[in-house]
Design an enzyme around this catalytic site. Structure first.
Site, mmCIF file in Angstrom:
data_model
loop_
_atom_site.group_PDB
_atom_site.id
_atom_site.type_symbol
_atom_site.label_atom_id
_atom_site.label_comp_id
_atom_site.label_asym_id
_atom_site.label_seq_id
_atom_site.Cartn_x
_atom_site.Cartn_y
_atom_site.Cartn_z
ATOM 1 N NE ARG A 158 5.953 -3.065 -2.446
ATOM 2 C CZ ARG A 158 6.760 -3.587 -3.562
ATOM 3 N NH1 ARG A 158 6.439 -5.082 -3.788
ATOM 4 N NH2 ARG A 158 7.494 -3.010 -4.286
ATOM 5 C CE LYS A 182 4.023 -0.235 -4.222
ATOM 6 N NZ LYS A 182 4.687 1.245 -3.903
ATOM 7 C CG HIS A 253 6.399 -0.387 4.491
ATOM 8 N ND1 HIS A 253 5.760 -1.558 3.550
ATOM 9 C CD2 HIS A 253 7.040 0.243 3.452
ATOM 10 C CE1 HIS A 253 6.266 -1.431 2.407
ATOM 11 N NE2 HIS A 253 7.011 -0.369 2.314
ATOM 12 N NE ARG A 256 8.924 -2.989 0.863
ATOM 13 C CZ ARG A 256 9.349 -3.730 -0.030
ATOM 14 N NH1 ARG A 256 9.495 -4.970 0.015
ATOM 15 N NH2 ARG A 256 9.581 -3.217 -1.297
ATOM 16 C CG HIS A 279 12.439 -0.943 -4.283
ATOM 17 N ND1 HIS A 279 13.328 -0.393 -3.450
ATOM 18 C CD2 HIS A 279 11.245 -0.867 -3.768
ATOM 19 C CE1 HIS A 279 12.749 -0.553 -2.341
ATOM 20 N NE2 HIS A 279 11.558 -0.613 -2.645
ATOM 21 C CE1 TYR A 288 14.838 0.873 3.515
ATOM 22 C CE2 TYR A 288 14.885 0.453 1.350
ATOM 23 C CZ TYR A 288 14.162 0.631 2.382
ATOM 24 O OH TYR A 288 12.832 0.222 2.410
#
Length: 309
Positions: A158, A182, A253, A256, A279, A288
């Site tokens: 990120r 995150k 992004h 990514r 994630h 994806y």
């Protein structure tokens, strides 16, 4: 900024809200950006409630919350924004019950906006190659930009993670970097050989020219010798994409997304990709697989002799 927002609403709402935000920061480890977003969303809710004549959290009824969510839809907020705002309020409602501010969860009977998940744009391998080769291979800024782009694509970072990398967090001999994602969750991200070389070139021939008296240990520096900002990264990615002749809407992004999609196309396990991306939920990574499926459908429609109507 959060304190300024809280000063705009009555104290009867502020104190429980401050307690909730402190709990999110200390117990859940949420980032400053996420806390700011939650603060904006909840202050917006409180302003609506006050205008409707509600005096404090104890007086809030399910009908009040339903009226607020309906107002978001009328105001034209995207469903994803509505869902985020409602999620913040749900978490607060549970906190109010835990802290005995309320006996019931005022959001319990509310539904959620149905979300349609847009497939992320990705670059082709050829577009990635052009983008990575766009920066100068000799100037300090060019070496920095090339290292940033290579690291984005090699490690699926990120933009906030990349901006926060410290010299002591990166191990080029072993080929990995420690990043904080995150919720301040630490993970190990692998670095491929091309990115390793690009970062080495930058650390030797680029970063020393950007260092100033008060420079810290951040790897990627601005012209002023400070840690490069997310906004600056956004700008340089767009500039190099334009130089590379890429017409797709560009943002950091995108690399990514391309990282994850190209790994999946190459046969990587979805769980491994989930871990690399940081994630928390595998369902986030599964988008994806949809990208890959859509690409197959598009290719079939383009090239199969009996696909065209």
């Amino acid at each position: 900024m959060s304190k300024d927002l809280l000063d705009q609403i009555p104290v009867a709402f502020t104190e429980p809200l401050e307690s909730f935000l402190a709990w999110l920061e200390l117990e859940r480890g949420l980032s400053a950006n996420t806390l700011s977003a939650y603060t904006r969303d909840l202050v917006q809710c409180v302003e609506f409630l006050v205008e409707a004549g509600v005096a404090d959290w104890q007086q809030v009824a399910s009908a009040d919350v339903a009226a607020w969510t309906a107002s978001l839809s009328r105001a034209g907020f995207a469903r994803s924004s509505q869902a985020r705002k409602l999620s913040a309020l749900r978490m607060l409602a549970k906190h109010l019950v835990r802290e005995n501010v309320r006996k019931d969860d005022v959001t319990e009977l509310l539904g959620s906006p149905k979300l349609s998940r847009d497939l992320p744009d990705v670059l082709t391998r050829e577009e990635v190659e052009r983008l990575l080769n766009a920066p100068s291979a000799v100037s300090p800024h060019g070496l920095r930009d090339r290292a940033i782009l290579e690291l984005f694509y090699s490690s699926g970072l990120r933009v906030s993670e990349l901006c926060g990398i410290l010299l002591q967090s990166i191990n080029l001999d072993e080929g990995y970097v420690r990043v904080f994602g995150k919720g301040s969750k630490e993970r190990i991200a692998p670095i491929g050989s091309a990115a390793v070389q690009a970062v080495r070139d930058y650390l030797v021939g680029g970063r020393p020219h950007l260092v100033k008296a008060r420079t810290g240990s951040e790897v990627f520096l601005s012209q002023q010798g400070r840690a490069i900002s997310r906004k600056m990264v956004w700008v340089l990615v767009k500039e190099h994409a334009k130089r590379a002749g890429i017409k797709k809407p560009i943002k950091p992004h995108l690399l990514r997304h391309s990282f994850a999609t190209h790994l999946l196309e190459g046969g990587a396990d979805l769980r491994v990709i989930q871990e690399m991306l940081g994630h928390a939920d595998i369902s986030t990574t599964q988008i994806y697989t949809s990208v890959q499926s859509q690409r197959l459908v598009d290719e079939h429609a383009l090239y199969h002799p009996r696909a065209k109507k």
